[in-house]
Motif scaffolding. Structure first.
Motif, short mmCIF file in Angstrom:
data_model
loop_
_atom_site.label_atom_id
_atom_site.label_comp_id
_atom_site.label_asym_id
_atom_site.label_seq_id
_atom_site.Cartn_x
_atom_site.Cartn_y
_atom_site.Cartn_z
N LEU A 1 0.82 -1.21 0.00
CA LEU A 1 0.00 0.00 0.00
C LEU A 1 0.86 1.26 0.00
CD1 LEU A 1 -2.81 -1.03 2.51
CD2 LEU A 1 -2.91 -0.98 0.01
N LYS B 1 2.25 1.50 -3.50
CA LYS B 1 1.16 1.69 -4.46
C LYS B 1 0.70 3.14 -4.48
CE LYS B 1 -2.27 0.49 -7.21
NZ LYS B 1 -2.05 0.01 -8.59
N PHE B 2 0.60 3.76 -3.32
CA PHE B 2 0.11 5.14 -3.22
C PHE B 2 1.23 6.17 -3.20
CE2 PHE B 2 -3.36 2.65 -1.20
CZ PHE B 2 -4.34 2.93 -2.15
N GLN C 1 -3.46 -3.76 -10.42
CA GLN C 1 -3.50 -2.61 -11.30
C GLN C 1 -4.92 -2.00 -11.30
OE1 GLN C 1 -0.62 -1.51 -12.71
NE2 GLN C 1 0.30 -3.22 -11.59
N PRO C 2 -5.05 -0.74 -11.68
CA PRO C 2 -6.41 -0.18 -11.82
C PRO C 2 -7.21 -0.94 -12.88
CG PRO C 2 -4.74 1.57 -11.84
CD PRO C 2 -4.00 0.27 -11.93
N LEU D 1 -14.70 1.57 -4.20
CA LEU D 1 -13.48 2.38 -4.17
C LEU D 1 -12.25 1.50 -4.30
CD1 LEU D 1 -14.39 4.92 -1.33
CD2 LEU D 1 -14.33 5.34 -3.80
N PHE D 2 -12.25 0.35 -3.61
CA PHE D 2 -11.13 -0.59 -3.73
C PHE D 2 -11.03 -1.13 -5.15
CE2 PHE D 2 -11.51 -1.49 1.03
CZ PHE D 2 -10.41 -0.70 1.32
N MET E 1 -11.81 0.31 -7.89
CA MET E 1 -11.28 1.32 -8.80
C MET E 1 -9.77 1.50 -8.65
SD MET E 1 -13.77 2.30 -10.68
CE MET E 1 -14.34 0.59 -10.56
N ILE E 2 -9.20 0.91 -7.60
CA ILE E 2 -7.75 0.98 -7.38
C ILE E 2 -7.09 -0.34 -7.72
CG2 ILE E 2 -5.95 1.42 -5.66
CD1 ILE E 2 -7.97 3.08 -4.11
N PHE E 3 -7.71 -1.46 -7.33
CA PHE E 3 -7.15 -2.79 -7.57
C PHE E 3 -8.15 -3.60 -8.39
CE2 PHE E 3 -5.73 -1.52 -3.25
CZ PHE E 3 -4.39 -1.30 -3.55
N GLU E 4 -7.72 -4.04 -9.56
CA GLU E 4 -8.63 -4.78 -10.43
C GLU E 4 -9.08 -6.09 -9.80
OE1 GLU E 4 -9.00 -6.13 -15.12
OE2 GLU E 4 -7.05 -5.64 -14.27
#
Length: 472
Positions: A131, A134-135, A155-156, A227-228, A230-233
């Motif tokens: 994390l 990633k951010f 990945q997104p 929300l998750f 949209m960040i992690f496929e």
């Protein structure tokens, strides 16, 4: 619920993180008095029981004890027991709600730090590291962290995923239902803050769908999972069923349509009657359009389904079964080792397990066969794991990736400090060539340590020689 939660914990190694999200939503609703506190208390007890049983039957898995789920549940229960009973709707009651959130959060964080300092743990450290990287909060050369971040699941989501949800009409109806439910939930929250009483009996004509506890819970949780996603496929496998469930519930619910009509103050037609008609008509139209568009495509795809067959892999498995000694130990990429273990039963040095620190370190060491290190170094690594054969995969050695810096050999070079950058260009300064290339040349010192015993277009199998003496 205890049985299903325990089964969920046993079946998925990261299940306690999803349960943490559920417990967080329940604690939030409990603090706002949107649900019965007795029900939340029972669910929290169920969480503690299921996690404790899972801890015992997973050979005292310390990851469950150090999970934020335990700290949050315990903190919420302690804060609730310290809460003073006051008259609802007063200023003092509102202050006590704020104090409840503060106490629950403080106790949960303090308890988590205490448990981590007392209980020895190694597992799941990579979650926080992932994390952070990633951010953009940190950078690392760690091979395992960078390799995991390169996986498609972290990945997104691709545009194709969103496009398919839209083309199937699922996403538009989901957003419509979600917006109506969110606004109705906010209305209920403001009504509760102003001192309104919670009601368990909702009439259809009232149009207050957002005050039903189950609706509030699922709306908050689907937003968090969205929300998750949209960040992690990889999170789409949790979020997409929620999208289907919420959209189906909304379009089939007369109460949702009544809520919408109450807002727009529909007077020409009776709102309840129109809501009942739409709750039947809309799903029927959607179902018919989906059947007409997608059923022929699905039938065509099923009729053209072929068996997946890789001749090189089958040839390798047959050679292992027919030629390799029964006590032989094979080394190679974790994915291939998993296939060998399943198809042949032979012993392997590593497996594709990414939640255990020892396994991850072992996988990184075995992956060194694709790095720029000497034959002696690789020989020492393989013999330390008692390997008898090493398998070089041409697809990894000559990998071409569309994602910059995500090839296994590139990540190894970064972790081993074998490359450096200068004005955007990457230069290598290892004095050794890449092992997976050099070993195919069949010259010294590689032939002194390894003997080629099998090869085809995809795989090269080398026997690790045992009669070798190192000269220092």
């Amino acid at each position: 619920m205890s049985a299903s939660t325990y089964t969920f914990i046993m079946m998925w190694e990261y299940s306690h993180y999803l349960l943490f999200v559920q417990a967080l939503v329940l604690s939030l609703l409990d603090g706002l008095s949107m649900v019965h506190k007795d029900k939340v208390y029972e669910i929290h007890r169920m969480y503690l029981f299921a996690v404790f049983v899972g801890y015992l039957l997973q050979f005292e898995n310390s990851a469950l004890l150090t999970s934020p789920l335990i700290s949050l549940v315990a903190g919420s229960m302690i804060a609730k027991s310290l809460q003073i009973s006051v008259k609802k709707g007063t200023f003092r009651a509102k202050v006590m709600k704020i104090m409840y959130f503060y106490l629950a959060f403080t106790i949960a964080v303090s308890l988590n730090f205490f448990i981590r300092s007392v209980v020895p743990h190694k597992e799941n450290w990579q979650i926080m590291k992932l994390l952070e990287v990633k951010f953009g909060l940190n950078i690392t050369k760690n091979f395992t962290v960078n390799w995991l971040l390169c996986q498609d699941s972290l990945q997104p989501p691709s545009q194709d995923y969103i496009l398919r949800l839209t083309q199937s009409s699922l996403l538009p109806f989901y957003l419509l239902v979600l917006l109506i439910c969110v606004f109705s939930v906010l209305q209920g929250v403001f009504r509760r803050i102003r001192g309104g009483q919670r009601s368990d009996n909702f009439k259809l004509e009232e149009g207050r769908i957002g005050e039903r506890p189950e609706v509030i819970y699922h709306v908050v949780q689907t937003i968090v999972l969205g929300l998750f996603a949209m960040i992690f496929e990889g999170m789409k496998y949790l979020w997409t069923p929620y999208v289907c469930m919420l959209a189906a519930f909304g379009v089939c619910s007369p109460e949702l349509w009544t809520t919408l009509f109450k807002w727009i103050r529909l007077k020409t037609v009776h709102p309840v009657m129109l809501a009942l008609i739409l709750s039947v008509a809309v799903p029927t139209v959607i179902g018919f359009s989906l059947w007409r568009e997608f059923v022929p495509k699905i039938v065509a795809e099923l009729s053209e389904m072929d068996q997946h067959y890789e001749s090189d892999t089958i040839e390798l498995m047959n050679w292992i079964k027919g030629q390799a000694p029964l006590a032989a130990v094979f080394a190679g990429s974790p994915q291939l080792m998993g296939v060998i273990k399943l198809c042949t039963g032979w012993m392997v040095t590593s497996l594709p397990v990414y939640n255990d620190e020892d396994f991850m370190k072992r996988n990184e060491n075995i992956y060194q066969i694709y790095s720029m290190r000497s034959a002696e170094d690789i020989y020492k690594i393989l013999t330390s794991y008692k390997a008898n054969y090493v398998i070089i995969e041409d697809s990894i050695c000559n990998e071409v990736s569309t994602m910059t810096g995500c090839r296994v050999k590139d990540l190894l070079d970064i972790a081993n400090d074998h490359v450096y950058t200068e004005d955007g260009a990457i230069y290598s300064y290892s004095k050794f060539g890449r092992f997976c290339h050099e070993i195919k040349m069949n010259y010294s010192p590689y032939v002194n340590y390894f003997t080629k015993v099998f090869w085809n277009r995809s795989y090269f199998v080398y026997k690790i020689n045992t009669l070798i003496s190192f000269q220092y």
